[in-house]
Design an enzyme around this catalytic site. Structure first.
Site, PDB file in Angstrom:
ATOM      1  N   CYS A   2      31.455   0.095  35.457  1.00  0.00           N
ATOM      2  CA  CYS A   2      31.478  -1.112  34.632  1.00  0.00           C
ATOM      3  C   CYS A   2      30.271  -1.973  35.006  1.00  0.00           C
ATOM      4  O   CYS A   2      29.949  -2.131  36.171  1.00  0.00           O
ATOM      5  CB  CYS A   2      32.734  -1.950  34.786  1.00  0.00           C
ATOM      6  SG  CYS A   2      34.235  -1.104  34.344  1.00  0.00           S
ATOM      7  N   ARG A  27      26.250   2.356  34.259  1.00  0.00           N
ATOM      8  CA  ARG A  27      27.440   2.118  35.081  1.00  0.00           C
ATOM      9  C   ARG A  27      28.739   2.441  34.344  1.00  0.00           C
ATOM     10  O   ARG A  27      29.811   2.450  34.948  1.00  0.00           O
ATOM     11  CB  ARG A  27      27.495   0.643  35.506  1.00  0.00           C
ATOM     12  CG  ARG A  27      26.296   0.177  36.289  1.00  0.00           C
ATOM     13  CD  ARG A  27      26.426  -1.288  36.623  1.00  0.00           C
ATOM     14  NE  ARG A  27      27.502  -1.510  37.555  1.00  0.00           N
ATOM     15  CZ  ARG A  27      27.396  -1.488  38.870  1.00  0.00           C
ATOM     16  NH1 ARG A  27      26.225  -1.264  39.417  1.00  0.00           N
ATOM     17  NH2 ARG A  27      28.434  -1.697  39.636  1.00  0.00           N
ATOM     18  N   TRP A  75      33.733   1.456  32.157  1.00  0.00           N
ATOM     19  CA  TRP A  75      34.115   2.809  32.573  1.00  0.00           C
ATOM     20  C   TRP A  75      35.604   2.691  32.872  1.00  0.00           C
ATOM     21  O   TRP A  75      36.000   2.073  33.864  1.00  0.00           O
ATOM     22  CB  TRP A  75      33.328   3.237  33.814  1.00  0.00           C
ATOM     23  CG  TRP A  75      33.585   4.641  34.224  1.00  0.00           C
ATOM     24  CD1 TRP A  75      32.928   5.762  33.779  1.00  0.00           C
ATOM     25  CD2 TRP A  75      34.559   5.110  35.181  1.00  0.00           C
ATOM     26  NE1 TRP A  75      33.440   6.878  34.384  1.00  0.00           N
ATOM     27  CE2 TRP A  75      34.443   6.508  35.242  1.00  0.00           C
ATOM     28  CE3 TRP A  75      35.512   4.486  35.968  1.00  0.00           C
ATOM     29  CZ2 TRP A  75      35.246   7.291  36.072  1.00  0.00           C
ATOM     30  CZ3 TRP A  75      36.319   5.261  36.791  1.00  0.00           C
ATOM     31  CH2 TRP A  75      36.172   6.649  36.837  1.00  0.00           C
ATOM     32  N   ASN A 101      34.704  -6.002  36.865  1.00  0.00           N
ATOM     33  CA  ASN A 101      34.365  -4.665  37.350  1.00  0.00           C
ATOM     34  C   ASN A 101      35.147  -4.462  38.642  1.00  0.00           C
ATOM     35  O   ASN A 101      35.030  -5.270  39.557  1.00  0.00           O
ATOM     36  CB  ASN A 101      32.846  -4.583  37.617  1.00  0.00           C
ATOM     37  CG  ASN A 101      32.467  -3.350  38.408  1.00  0.00           C
ATOM     38  OD1 ASN A 101      33.122  -2.316  38.305  1.00  0.00           O
ATOM     39  ND2 ASN A 101      31.420  -3.450  39.202  1.00  0.00           N
ATOM     40  N   GLY A 102      35.970  -3.415  38.695  1.00  0.00           N
ATOM     41  CA  GLY A 102      36.766  -3.171  39.900  1.00  0.00           C
ATOM     42  C   GLY A 102      38.156  -2.712  39.522  1.00  0.00           C
ATOM     43  O   GLY A 102      38.392  -2.303  38.377  1.00  0.00           O
ATOM     44  N   GLU A 487      24.002  21.456  45.655  1.00  0.00           N
ATOM     45  CA  GLU A 487      23.413  20.425  44.798  1.00  0.00           C
ATOM     46  C   GLU A 487      23.045  21.002  43.420  1.00  0.00           C
ATOM     47  O   GLU A 487      23.260  20.356  42.387  1.00  0.00           O
ATOM     48  CB  GLU A 487      22.182  19.826  45.505  1.00  0.00           C
ATOM     49  CG  GLU A 487      21.419  18.766  44.750  1.00  0.00           C
ATOM     50  CD  GLU A 487      22.233  17.530  44.360  1.00  0.00           C
ATOM     51  OE1 GLU A 487      23.388  17.405  44.786  1.00  0.00           O
ATOM     52  OE2 GLU A 487      21.720  16.723  43.580  1.00  0.00           O
ATOM     53  N   LYS A 491      24.589  19.621  39.925  1.00  0.00           N
ATOM     54  CA  LYS A 491      23.760  19.135  38.809  1.00  0.00           C
ATOM     55  C   LYS A 491      24.163  19.826  37.518  1.00  0.00           C
ATOM     56  O   LYS A 491      24.309  19.195  36.488  1.00  0.00           O
ATOM     57  CB  LYS A 491      22.264  19.425  39.053  1.00  0.00           C
ATOM     58  CG  LYS A 491      21.516  18.575  40.021  1.00  0.00           C
ATOM     59  CD  LYS A 491      21.393  17.121  39.691  1.00  0.00           C
ATOM     60  CE  LYS A 491      22.574  16.368  40.140  1.00  0.00           C
ATOM     61  NZ  LYS A 491      22.576  15.703  41.388  1.00  0.00           N
ATOM     62  N   GLU A 494      27.711  18.668  36.206  1.00  0.00           N
ATOM     63  CA  GLU A 494      27.895  17.298  35.734  1.00  0.00           C
ATOM     64  C   GLU A 494      27.178  16.998  34.429  1.00  0.00           C
ATOM     65  O   GLU A 494      27.635  16.154  33.659  1.00  0.00           O
ATOM     66  CB  GLU A 494      27.544  16.261  36.815  1.00  0.00           C
ATOM     67  CG  GLU A 494      26.129  16.249  37.298  1.00  0.00           C
ATOM     68  CD  GLU A 494      25.931  15.239  38.436  1.00  0.00           C
ATOM     69  OE1 GLU A 494      25.016  15.448  39.237  1.00  0.00           O
ATOM     70  OE2 GLU A 494      26.674  14.257  38.501  1.00  0.00           O
ATOM     71  N   HIS A 510      33.634  36.864  51.003  1.00  0.00           N
ATOM     72  CA  HIS A 510      34.987  36.493  51.435  1.00  0.00           C
ATOM     73  C   HIS A 510      35.821  35.983  50.265  1.00  0.00           C
ATOM     74  O   HIS A 510      36.774  35.242  50.467  1.00  0.00           O
ATOM     75  CB  HIS A 510      34.909  35.445  52.549  1.00  0.00           C
ATOM     76  CG  HIS A 510      34.205  35.966  53.764  1.00  0.00           C
ATOM     77  ND1 HIS A 510      34.793  36.840  54.644  1.00  0.00           N
ATOM     78  CD2 HIS A 510      32.935  35.783  54.190  1.00  0.00           C
ATOM     79  CE1 HIS A 510      33.917  37.149  55.584  1.00  0.00           C
ATOM     80  NE2 HIS A 510      32.780  36.527  55.334  1.00  0.00           N
ATOM     81  N   LYS A 609      27.389   5.910  37.069  1.00  0.00           N
ATOM     82  CA  LYS A 609      26.412   6.035  38.142  1.00  0.00           C
ATOM     83  C   LYS A 609      26.937   5.506  39.472  1.00  0.00           C
ATOM     84  O   LYS A 609      26.716   6.104  40.513  1.00  0.00           O
ATOM     85  CB  LYS A 609      25.168   5.254  37.716  1.00  0.00           C
ATOM     86  CG  LYS A 609      24.018   5.344  38.675  1.00  0.00           C
ATOM     87  CD  LYS A 609      23.253   6.621  38.472  1.00  0.00           C
ATOM     88  CE  LYS A 609      22.204   6.850  39.512  1.00  0.00           C
ATOM     89  NZ  LYS A 609      22.039   8.290  39.757  1.00  0.00           N
TER      90      LYS A 609
HETATM   91  C1  F6R Z   1      25.597  13.385  41.456  1.00  0.00           C
HETATM   92  C2  F6R Z   1      25.851  11.987  41.665  1.00  0.00           C
HETATM   93  C3  F6R Z   1      27.044  11.593  42.457  1.00  0.00           C
HETATM   94  C4  F6R Z   1      26.630  10.586  43.541  1.00  0.00           C
HETATM   95  C5  F6R Z   1      27.858  10.064  44.277  1.00  0.00           C
HETATM   96  C6  F6R Z   1      27.492   9.135  45.397  1.00  0.00           C
HETATM   97  O1  F6R Z   1      24.477  13.587  40.677  1.00  0.00           O
HETATM   98  O2  F6R Z   1      25.118  11.159  41.227  1.00  0.00           O
HETATM   99  O3  F6R Z   1      27.667  12.697  43.024  1.00  0.00           O
HETATM  100  O4  F6R Z   1      25.759  11.214  44.407  1.00  0.00           O
HETATM  101  O5  F6R Z   1      28.687   9.387  43.374  1.00  0.00           O
HETATM  102  O6  F6R Z   1      26.794   8.026  44.939  1.00  0.00           O
HETATM  103  P1  F6R Z   1      25.917   7.136  45.893  1.00  0.00           P
HETATM  104  O7  F6R Z   1      24.817   7.975  46.416  1.00  0.00           O
HETATM  105  O8  F6R Z   1      25.437   6.020  45.025  1.00  0.00           O
HETATM  106  O9  F6R Z   1      26.823   6.663  46.987  1.00  0.00           O
END
Ligand code: F6R
Length: 614
Positions: A2, A27, A75, A101-102, A487, A491, A494, A510, A609
């Site tokens: 949010c 956000r 969100w 937001n929260g 990673e 990527k 998501e 395994h 984000k």
């Molecule tokens: C993946 C991604 C999330 C963040 C995670 C932690 O692309 O963006 O997995 O890495 O939510 O976020 P931060 O780094 O902001 O604590």
């Protein structure tokens, strides 16, 4: 999660708020809304499902006048994303509007109490209880808006950043925070509020980051006043925030994610600036100078993070254990905070977070501090909650990351972890001069090598076309490249919504090997390092089961070209720096597959984000 934004001043608030919401859309983007108080003292609230552009369209022929207003991009947590649940929420009389937001954890109890008192709720959100409670307390206690907000917040359990406007106080915004970010921008006879600096910075650089349980009383024509919930006044600390507006735009790229992938060489240079001194073969991190004894004396390091930041934490583990000879644990912050962990004064906790606002990481930091650990933050967002909560730390300085999928932040985090491990190892005399100097020299070459990898963008885009319709992917790596496999898989899932798993290559037999058939793409990070031959054997196991291998190989490696179906060549580097090189093709592969599938790369479904709720 949010985004909130507000304005009070002489200008028309609407364009400022809409632009602000667009900057904050990373956000959350499932609904949006705005509340404006016009000169006739009418409080107009407009809300729509979907993106800010929908709201703009909806408000086109409405009265959008007013020099005071608040706005929100959502969100969803409580209540499905629809127009009714979108913020701002009105109070019963429709005199007050509020954005939030929260998460309000005790909202059900509060709602029940207020309902019993005859108050009618419109939405299914937790947020609406705050605005209803404020109005109820305002009337019951015959008090002023600020006091009513303070009282209401003292009943609330949970996390909030809120902003409130009231028809009976047309020159005032009251805003407050606990565990969700809030910043106030101070202009010329005008004020801005927002979840972060990005919607404000083009109007003013002067900002006040509001702390937990603080309330900002923002009145037209007066100085900003900050009080706590008990009404004790707190002197606002005004900070100069430097943020290049260009970093908030796409700059000619189709998506922020692609722009941010391509920014990585420059980001890494920025991250190393003033820290890596090639001429003197040295690394200087001010945190290590200021807290030398604490860090050098660490008996154990615990790295806490979530998501991509957890993956870079894994690379940190390999670095610290190899070069500093300090045992390291890497934990998901969400697990750490809810189990009976053993943390003490001899532990150094490193919290890694791009946003600096991730609720679980922040809570884990607070917990570790309570237990006496020394806490070091590695964050990107300057002035965010985690750097403020930690004892010391290093910013990664990669600039704002707007694409929801993290890319350049990962590289920045790894670079800081490399620098920290090297500097600490040197201070402890745990690293040989040969290793120390060799890694520093190679680190300086990484930006150029990254540029070479980025030249493969077209080739990777072609490869993506072949795999657009795959339903699953497996990513394999070993050593430093095991977290890279994790990673790469993250990527892909998501942004393209393809199911993908990352594994240590040897672990495959395994269990996951059962998944391999001629339809399974298997991405193998198979660069020429100490584990090369082992990875080649793992690749043969995939080939024997007809898996379709996409291999990331060192330039000129002919052997793997005979085994893999597709190869992506990357420049060779030292093993401990390989993640900085090998992650980029995986970011590009995920990006191009998502584009081929027509997905919203920068704002993937269900994600946001900054995960400010647990
Ligand atoms: C993946 C991604 C999330 C963040 C995670 C932690 O692309 O963006 O997995 O890495 O939510 O976020 P931060 O780094 O902001 O604590």
């Amino acid at each position: 999660m949010c985004g909130i934004v507000g304005y009070i001043g002489k200008r028309n608030a609407y364009p400022i708020l809409i632009k602000g919401l667009k900057r904050l859309e990373y956000r959350g983007y499932d609904s949006a809304g705005i509340a404006l108080l016009n000169s006739k003292n009418e409080l107009n609230v407009y809300k729509t499902k979907g993106k800010v552009s929908n709201l703009e369209h909806f408000a086109k022929d409405k009265d959008c006048n007013g020099t005071i207003g608040i706005a929100h991009t959502r969100w969803a947590t409580h209540g499905e994303p629809n127009q009714i649940n979108a913020h701002p929420h009105y109070s019963e009389s429709k005199n007050i509007a509020l954005i939030h937001n929260g998460i309000i954890e005790n909202y059900a109890d509060l709602k029940e109490n207020l309902t019993r008192k005859g108050i009618h709720f419109q939405s299914n959100t937790d947020t609406e209880v705050i605005v209803q409670l404020i109005e109820y307390l305002l009337q019951k206690n015959d008090t002023d808006l600020l006091t009513a907000v303070q009282l209401a917040l003292s009943h609330v359990v949970g996390a909030y950043a809120i902003a409130v406007i009231d028809r009976n106080n047309p020159d005032v915004i009251v805003a407050a925070r606990k565990s969700s970010p809030l910043v106030v921008g101070i202009g010329d006879d005008e004020f801005f509020i927002a979840s972060d600096a990005s919607p404000i910075v083009e109007y003013t650089k002067k900002m006040v980051f509001i702390d937990n349980e603080e309330v900002a009383y923002i009145k037209r024509g007066e100085e900003l006043k900050i009080v706590n919930l008990n009404n004790v006044e707190i002197k606002p600390e005004i900070e100069e925030v430097m943020l290049d507006i260009g970093q908030l735009e796409k700059g000619g790229y189709e998506h922020f994610m692609l722009k941010e992938i391509f920014e990585q060489p420059a980001c890494i240079e920025n991250c190393m600036k003033g820290r890596v001194n090639i001429a003197h073969d040295s690394i200087k991190l001010s945190a290590l100078i200021d807290f030398h004894d604490k860090l050098v004396g660490a008996k154990r390091i615990i790295i806490l993070a979530c998501g991509t930041s957890w993956h870079s934490g894994m690379i940190g583990k390999y670095l610290f254990e190899t070069y500093c000879k300090i045992p390291v644990e890497v934990e998901y912050a969400s697990e750490f905070r809810y189990r009976s962990n053993v943390v003490g004064e001899n532990d150094v906790v490193i919290a890694v977070s791009q946003s600096g606002e991730t609720a679980d990481t922040l809570a884990a930091v607070e917990l570790a501090k309570e237990k006496g650990a020394f806490v070091y933050g590695i964050c990107n967002s300057v002035g965010s909650s985690i750097p403020r909560a930690t004892h010391t730390g290093s910013y990664i300085h990669v600039g704002p990351e707007i694409g929801v999928a993290s890319t350049k932040a990962f590289s920045g985090q790894v670079t800081v972890l490399v620098m920290l491990a090297l500097a600490l190892a040197k201070s402890k005399n745990a690293i040989s001069d040969k290793d120390y100097f060799e890694i520093i020299a190679e680190l300086a070459k990484i930006p150029e090598k990254m540029k070479k990898v980025l030249q493969m963008n077209e080739k990777i885009a072609d490869l993506a076309k072949i795999f657009t319709y795959a339903h699953n992917f497996i990513y394999l790596g070993r050593g430093y490249c095991f977290p890279v496999a994790l990673e790469g898989a993250l990527k892909l899932k998501e942004i393209s919504y393809i199911h993908a798993e990352g594994y240590p290559a040897a672990e495959m037999k395994h269990g996951p090997i059962a998944l391999i058939d001629d339809e399974m793409p298997v991405v193998v990070i198979a660069t020429q390092n100490a584990l090369y031959e082992k990875v080649v054997s793992n690749m043969q196991e995939v080939k024997a089961r007809k898996g379709r291998i996409i291999a990331l190989i060192s330039e000129g490696d002919e052997k793997i070209k005979d085994i893999a179906n597709f190869c992506i060549e990357v420049p060779q580097t030292l093993e401990c720096l390989e993640p900085l090189i090998t992650t980029i093709p995986l970011q590009l592969l995920a990006y191009h597959i998502a584009v081929c599938k027509g997905k919203n790369v920068d704002q993937p479904r269900n994600l946001a984000k900054s995960v400010t709720v647990e």
